[in-house]
Design a protein around this motif. Sequence first.
Motif, short mmCIF file in Angstrom:
data_model
loop_
_atom_site.label_atom_id
_atom_site.label_comp_id
_atom_site.label_asym_id
_atom_site.label_seq_id
_atom_site.Cartn_x
_atom_site.Cartn_y
_atom_site.Cartn_z
N ALA A 52 0.81 -1.22 0.00
CA ALA A 52 0.00 0.00 0.00
C ALA A 52 0.84 1.27 0.00
N ILE A 53 1.86 1.34 0.84
CA ILE A 53 2.63 2.58 0.97
C ILE A 53 3.38 2.93 -0.32
N PRO A 54 4.21 2.01 -0.88
CA PRO A 54 4.87 2.35 -2.14
C PRO A 54 3.88 2.58 -3.29
N MET A 55 2.80 1.81 -3.31
CA MET A 55 1.81 1.96 -4.38
C MET A 55 1.18 3.34 -4.35
N SER A 56 0.86 3.84 -3.17
CA SER A 56 0.29 5.18 -3.04
C SER A 56 1.27 6.24 -3.54
N ARG A 71 2.55 10.01 -8.24
CA ARG A 71 3.54 10.57 -9.16
C ARG A 71 3.42 10.04 -10.57
N GLY A 72 2.53 9.07 -10.77
CA GLY A 72 2.29 8.54 -12.12
C GLY A 72 3.51 7.93 -12.75
N ILE A 73 4.34 7.28 -11.94
CA ILE A 73 5.59 6.69 -12.45
C ILE A 73 5.27 5.50 -13.35
N LEU A 90 1.54 -2.40 -11.56
CA LEU A 90 2.39 -3.58 -11.47
C LEU A 90 2.61 -3.96 -10.00
N TRP A 91 2.82 -2.95 -9.17
CA TRP A 91 3.03 -3.20 -7.75
C TRP A 91 1.78 -3.80 -7.10
N VAL A 129 -6.73 -3.01 -3.69
CA VAL A 129 -7.33 -2.74 -5.01
C VAL A 129 -8.09 -1.42 -4.98
N ASP A 130 -8.89 -1.20 -3.94
CA ASP A 130 -9.63 0.06 -3.84
C ASP A 130 -8.70 1.25 -3.66
N LEU A 131 -7.59 1.02 -2.97
CA LEU A 131 -6.60 2.09 -2.81
C LEU A 131 -5.99 2.46 -4.16
N GLU A 132 -5.67 1.45 -4.98
CA GLU A 132 -5.10 1.71 -6.30
C GLU A 132 -6.10 2.41 -7.22
N ARG A 133 -7.37 2.04 -7.09
CA ARG A 133 -8.40 2.63 -7.94
C ARG A 133 -8.75 4.05 -7.53
N GLY A 134 -8.32 4.46 -6.35
CA GLY A 134 -8.64 5.79 -5.87
C GLY A 134 -9.91 5.85 -5.04
#
Length: 495
Positions: free
Chosen positions: A71-75, A80-82, A96-97, A135-140
């Motif tokens: 969660a932390i690195p993914m956020s 930053r849209g890397i 990917l993460w 998943v919900d964190l990644e989706r915003g």
Amino acid sequence: MVFNSYEFVLIFLPIFLLAYNVLRSIGRKKGNARVLVDLCIILGSLCFYALFGMRNLAIIFISICINVCTAIPMSFMRERGIGISLFGREILIHKLWLSIGVILNVVLLLFFKLWGVFLPIAISFYTFNQISYIVDLERGDIEKFDIMNYLAYILFFPKLLQGPLMGYGDFDKEVKAACEKSFDYEIFLRAMYLFSIGVFKKVIMADTIGRAVDANFQWLVGMGSIEAVLTAVFYSFQLYFDFSGYCDMAAAVSMMLGIELPINFDSPYKAVNIVDFWKRWHITLTRFFTKYVYIPLGGNRKGEVRTYINFMIIFLISGFWHGTGWTFIIWGAMHGVLYVITRWYGKHRENAKINDVSVGGAIVKGIKILLTFIYVTAAWVFFRAETIEDALILFGQIFKGGVRSFSNGFSAAFQIDELWYILKVTPLMKLSNAWELCAWIFFACSAVMIFFFPNAVRRCKEVKLGIGTTLLTVLLLVWSIVSFGGVSTFLYMNF
């Protein structure tokens, strides 16, 4: 420690409720109620779960570490849209993460399901919650990662063992609302009423019926036809009361905390078809599979045939999740095949009148409910049997077992002291098959409760509190607590 134990009812729950309400009150005055409420939930839930053994605690700690490290690195990456170039394609690295995090969750779950030396308590449920969170964190859908909010969500003990699989957004809203509330005496009484119903379903109904079912699955070839039918039906009843009882108790404890859990069990044996059944049985698990498996597979967006294939995949996964044996796969396939047929038929027929309130409509609805129950019960036989051969033996006894007296183990399971005292003072005790009447009394009471009683969660919110509800609450609680000597775990904790 389970809900139906002396430790929980007489020690843990009172202490936790006291600490929770004191900290919540202090927090409201100082403006940091959410921090104190989260802290109380986290510490209390860790104590609750630790009593299942330190190795269980170690595994949930590993699972949490995996997801925090996801969660932390993914956020950070998402903000930053890397992106990176992979196989000639530009891929956002946070996606990917996320994939890596989901894979690690699944690998951890499968390791203990397939190769682990033991099955950690509730690993499926907290794993699914972890997956839904990242998943919900990644989706915003989750604005930002907060370690305290996250831990409270994952560890919240009323839903930790068997669900419901509550989305983080819904849980967060409930906790925020609870932080603004003070102790409500009326809600507490309603929660106690609901808890008494739930513990009665588990301790008196499910566990008593379960002893009879276990006895007969030890000697399948010795049953008569009627006893074989009752064995299959009683296993359906056992599952119903076991899971329904847990859901009622979980909802009741949450109500005491000012938090409302989603309804997870809505009178499923009143279903008119298999589609309706899965809208009522383990509702939040169905939603999880729909949101995180069915829709990513394509849902209904890729044509009718692909839609039905996706349905079958979901049910086969569900069967595999419950167990790795072929009996579970057959159970999943039976539900999947009928589900696909029912959806296809419902899509292509016209003028469906399931809710017809006329006399004829009520009869038709009753027939549909009965046929659905019979099919579900037949599928449960495979779910319960150790092998396919055992399931077929039970079905064979239904048709060729003949007329026989009930086995000693089966009838003895229903000979609880409360019924003994009643029968002893009646002429029924003089009958040669008096103890078989106990089984029929349980059958009749179970059928009435399952097919005619309203949903307990809704009932507790609508019932008028008074002397009647108070006496019923006390009666069910005392009866159940006295019977805690034969405490057992919940069936779904094994999945």
